[in-house]
Scaffold this motif. Structure first.
Motif, PDB file in Angstrom:
ATOM      1  N   ILE A   3      24.796 -29.080  41.670  1.00 11.40           N
ATOM      2  CA  ILE A   3      25.616 -29.792  40.386  1.00 11.40           C
ATOM      3  C   ILE A   3      26.101 -30.756  41.688  1.00 11.40           C
ATOM      4  O   ILE A   3      26.709 -29.994  42.440  1.00 11.40           O
ATOM      5  N   THR A   4      25.980 -31.694  42.063  1.00  6.39           N
ATOM      6  CA  THR A   4      26.483 -33.110  42.684  1.00  6.39           C
ATOM      7  C   THR A   4      27.090 -33.948  41.969  1.00  6.39           C
ATOM      8  O   THR A   4      27.070 -34.550  41.211  1.00  6.39           O
ATOM      9  N   VAL A  32      17.435 -39.029  36.442  1.00  7.27           N
ATOM     10  CA  VAL A  32      17.862 -39.845  36.910  1.00  7.27           C
ATOM     11  C   VAL A  32      16.536 -39.936  37.940  1.00  7.27           C
ATOM     12  O   VAL A  32      16.486 -38.757  38.771  1.00  7.27           O
ATOM     13  N   ALA A  33      16.069 -40.835  38.726  1.00  5.36           N
ATOM     14  CA  ALA A  33      15.257 -41.177  40.116  1.00  5.36           C
ATOM     15  C   ALA A  33      16.742 -41.781  41.199  1.00  5.36           C
ATOM     16  O   ALA A  33      17.054 -42.213  41.310  1.00  5.36           O
ATOM     17  N   VAL A  34      16.142 -41.143  42.102  1.00  6.23           N
ATOM     18  CA  VAL A  34      17.062 -42.284  43.502  1.00  6.23           C
ATOM     19  C   VAL A  34      16.838 -43.569  43.230  1.00  6.23           C
ATOM     20  O   VAL A  34      15.596 -44.650  43.044  1.00  6.23           O
ATOM     21  N   GLY A  35      18.217 -44.313  43.339  1.00  2.93           N
ATOM     22  CA  GLY A  35      18.416 -45.029  43.352  1.00  2.93           C
ATOM     23  C   GLY A  35      18.200 -45.588  42.066  1.00  2.93           C
ATOM     24  O   GLY A  35      18.925 -47.292  41.986  1.00  2.93           O
ATOM     25  N   ILE A  54      20.678 -38.313  44.091  1.00  5.69           N
ATOM     26  CA  ILE A  54      19.483 -38.057  44.397  1.00  5.69           C
ATOM     27  C   ILE A  54      18.854 -38.430  42.948  1.00  5.69           C
ATOM     28  O   ILE A  54      19.432 -38.244  42.141  1.00  5.69           O
ATOM     29  N   ALA A  55      17.611 -36.829  42.906  1.00  6.88           N
ATOM     30  CA  ALA A  55      17.753 -37.014  41.676  1.00  6.88           C
ATOM     31  C   ALA A  55      17.306 -36.508  41.118  1.00  6.88           C
ATOM     32  O   ALA A  55      17.853 -34.785  41.115  1.00  6.88           O
ATOM     33  N   GLY A  56      17.938 -36.083  39.821  1.00  2.55           N
ATOM     34  CA  GLY A  56      18.052 -35.011  38.337  1.00  2.55           C
ATOM     35  C   GLY A  56      18.769 -34.849  37.361  1.00  2.55           C
ATOM     36  O   GLY A  56      18.107 -36.604  36.491  1.00  2.55           O
ATOM     37  N   ILE A  78      25.308 -34.917  38.946  1.00  7.41           N
ATOM     38  CA  ILE A  78      24.323 -34.475  38.707  1.00  7.41           C
ATOM     39  C   ILE A  78      23.333 -33.359  39.121  1.00  7.41           C
ATOM     40  O   ILE A  78      24.013 -33.056  40.092  1.00  7.41           O
ATOM     41  N   GLU A  79      23.355 -32.303  38.308  1.00  3.59           N
ATOM     42  CA  GLU A  79      22.484 -31.670  38.557  1.00  3.59           C
ATOM     43  C   GLU A  79      20.794 -31.586  38.959  1.00  3.59           C
ATOM     44  O   GLU A  79      20.216 -32.630  38.237  1.00  3.59           O
TER      45      GLU A  79
END
Length: 80
Positions: A3-4, A32-35, A54-56, A78-79
């Motif tokens: 987890i971030t 979610v994708a980066v960006g 980050i993606a997650g 974000i996981e």
């Protein structure tokens, strides 16, 4: 999975949607994708885009739409 927690970069008002009549950029459980745009922080009519680094999956929002926020305050997790 890790987890971030994404902190707010500056003080202002957090918006989860581009305008009041639009759906949120992302909701809990969304991939979610980066960006990808997650939200906006508004300071004196100037908007800063908050994007995924980050993606997650959006695991949790710590603030609601139109909440006042401080720099460093957790916005969402974000996981990955």
């Amino acid at each position: 999975m890790a987890i971030t927690t994404v902190p707010c970069p500056l003080p202002g008002t957090f918006y989860r949607r581009p305008s009041p009549d639009q759906p949120p950029f992302k909701t809990e459980g969304d991939t979610v994708a980066v960006g990808d745009t997650i939200g906006l922080v508004e300071v004196m009519k100037s908007f800063t885009t908050i994007t995924a680094e980050i993606a997650g999956v959006v695991a949790k929002f710590h603030v609601d739409d139109e909440d006042p926020v401080m720099a460093g305050e957790p916005l969402f997790d974000i996981e990955a």
